[in-house]
Design an enzyme around this catalytic site. Structure first.
Site, mmCIF file in Angstrom:
data_model
loop_
_atom_site.group_PDB
_atom_site.id
_atom_site.type_symbol
_atom_site.label_atom_id
_atom_site.label_comp_id
_atom_site.label_asym_id
_atom_site.label_seq_id
_atom_site.Cartn_x
_atom_site.Cartn_y
_atom_site.Cartn_z
ATOM 1 N N ASP A 183 -29.379 37.704 -63.726
ATOM 2 C CA ASP A 183 -28.857 37.130 -63.817
ATOM 3 C C ASP A 183 -28.239 35.301 -63.453
ATOM 4 O OD1 ASP A 183 -25.423 35.278 -64.258
ATOM 5 O OD2 ASP A 183 -25.075 37.548 -65.099
ATOM 6 N N ILE A 184 -28.596 34.446 -64.685
ATOM 7 C CA ILE A 184 -28.637 32.935 -63.905
ATOM 8 C C ILE A 184 -27.999 33.074 -62.692
ATOM 9 C CG2 ILE A 184 -30.984 32.413 -64.912
ATOM 10 C CD1 ILE A 184 -28.822 30.601 -66.423
ATOM 11 N N HIS A 232 -24.024 43.229 -73.770
ATOM 12 C CA HIS A 232 -24.634 43.102 -72.880
ATOM 13 C C HIS A 232 -24.149 43.533 -71.663
ATOM 14 C CE1 HIS A 232 -22.777 38.950 -72.893
ATOM 15 N NE2 HIS A 232 -22.371 39.413 -71.418
ATOM 16 N N PHE A 233 -24.705 44.573 -71.038
ATOM 17 C CA PHE A 233 -24.445 45.003 -69.705
ATOM 18 C C PHE A 233 -24.812 44.650 -68.500
ATOM 19 C CE2 PHE A 233 -25.216 48.152 -73.677
ATOM 20 C CZ PHE A 233 -24.437 48.513 -73.731
ATOM 21 N N HIS A 234 -23.496 44.204 -67.532
ATOM 22 C CA HIS A 234 -24.237 44.107 -65.680
ATOM 23 C C HIS A 234 -24.269 44.595 -65.770
ATOM 24 C CE1 HIS A 234 -22.331 39.582 -66.500
ATOM 25 N NE2 HIS A 234 -22.004 40.546 -67.976
#
Length: 137
Positions: A34-35, A99-101
């Protein structure tokens, strides 16, 4: 949907039009850092199939999401972590592609902070809700 896919940042990452720090790639999924991380090692795991919400993604395009997230947990050495998936702006979804974090939680200051506003209920209400949901599953 084609126009949403054309402008989708995650679809552009999948196609290689936007660079990413790719961690894992399979036929159906992609994982990358993740940016805007909440902690060291915060990564995203996304299906390559474009869909805004979890219910938009066919089941067979979700099969390796959690195994990939598990590999990332092990690779980062995270002992405590959150696996998070948001659906819709009201649920804090910013990018309109599922999306999955995987968010390591190394200490109280870093990682995901959560409020947990529990609601009071009683057994009769809970039983009625159970029957309603169970009949639709």
């Amino acid at each position: 949907m084609a126009s949403k896919m054309a402008s989708c940042i995650f679809c552009k990452i999948i196609k290689g039009e936007i660079p990413c720090f790719k961690l894992v790639e399979t036929e159906k999924s992609l994982a990358f850092l993740d940016i805007n991380p909440l902690s060291r090692g915060h990564a995203l795991v996304i299906p390559k199939f474009h869909g805004e919400k979890l219910t938009d993604i066919p089941d067979d395009h979700l099969t390796d999401i959690l195994p990939i997230a598990k590999k990332l947990v092990k690779a980062t050495g995270a002992e405590e972590y959150n696996i998070l998936q948001n659906n819709g702006p009201g649920a804090h979804q910013v990018v309109g592609h599922v999306h999955f974090h995987m968010i390591p939680k190394p200490n109280p200051q870093e990682g995901l902070g959560i409020g947990w506003p529990q609601q009071k209920t009683d057994m009769d209400q809970l039983k009625a809700l159970f029957e309603e949901i169970k009949s639709k599953v």
